[in-house]
Design an enzyme around this catalytic site. Structure first.
Site, PDB file in Angstrom:
ATOM      1  CD  GLU A 137      72.585  60.046   6.681  1.00 18.49           C
ATOM      2  OE1 GLU A 137      73.453  59.793   5.824  1.00 18.49           O
ATOM      3  OE2 GLU A 137      71.386  59.825   6.507  1.00 18.49           O
TER       4      GLU A 137
ATOM      5  NE  ARG B 228      81.664  55.452   1.294  1.00 19.00           N
ATOM      6  CZ  ARG B 228      80.536  55.988   1.737  1.00 19.00           C
ATOM      7  NH1 ARG B 228      79.650  56.442   0.908  1.00 19.00           N
ATOM      8  NH2 ARG B 228      80.314  56.058   3.038  1.00 19.00           N
TER       9      ARG B 228
END
Ligand SMILES: O=P(O)(O)OC[C@H]1O[C@H](OP(=O)(O)OP(=O)(O)O)[C@H](O)[C@@H]1O
Ligand SMILES: Nc1ncnc2[nH]cnc12
Length: 175
Positions: A100, A63
């Site tokens: 995460e 991204r």
């Protein structure tokens, strides 16, 4: 970030619960990327902030590429891709880190940076800070200087900035 850019960013963020794993609230910026006028406001905000202060833009796969390549062009600068392991040809510098929702390894080619070059590091989301910290390490291990990080969104509850002491980080804090 200007209030206008921050408002546009917030309005073009989609939240998706339990993606890519149960318990994760995913912040999806594809609504921003597919709206050229909104995306341009955000790019202009970043470009104006760093004009003349950086020599190159670097972004983290995947991204960070969507943001970094048009930003670099907008600023008249080159773009350096920092890629997930095994994708770049030739000699590379490598760093591994925790995410995460997993672990990852990123790389940059050893010829990507000129020593002393001032780098603007970009990505869409600062979560635990593992990616950003590893990317800073890679850039500086290659002899360049990370001037600042532009991350668009920062997940407040994960305290990613704790992994980036002394760094200038620009991002909109979100829950
Ligand atoms: O602060 P952290 O906990 O390190 O997480 C942030 C990173 O996670 C996302 O990328 P991801 O690794 O999911 O890869 P993608 O860009 O290929 O979707 C995001 O684009 C950041 O690069
Ligand atoms: N919650 C999240 N949303 C979007 N990108 C992420 N990268 C790591 N955590 C993320």
């Amino acid at each position: 970030m200007t209030e206008d850019a921050a408002r546009i960013l917030a309005a073009h963020t989609r939240e998706v619960a339990d993606f890519p794993k149960p318990g994760v609230m995913f912040k999806d910026l594809t609504p921003l990327f597919r709206e050229p006028e909104a995306f341009q406001v955000v790019l202009d905000d970043i470009a104006e902030r760093w004009a003349g202060k950086v020599d190159v833009v670097a972004g983290v796969e995947a991204r960070g590429f969507i943001l970094g390549a048009p930003l670099a062009l907008r600023m008249g600068l080159g773009f350096v891709p920092i890629r997930k392991a095994g994708k770049l040809p030739g000699d590379t510098h490598t760093r591994s880190y925790d995410l995460e929702y997993g672990t990852a390894t990123i790389e940059v080619t050893t010829d990507a940076f000129t020593a002393g070059h001032r780098v603007l590091l970009v990505d869409d989301v600062l979560a635990t800070g593992g990616t950003a910290a590893a990317a800073c390490d890679l850039v500086e291990g290659a002899g360049a200087e990370v001037v600042a990080l532009e991350m668009l969104l920062e997940l407040s509850f994960l305290n990613g900035r704790d992994k980036l002491p002394g760094r200038e980080v620009r991002a909109i804090l979100v829950d």
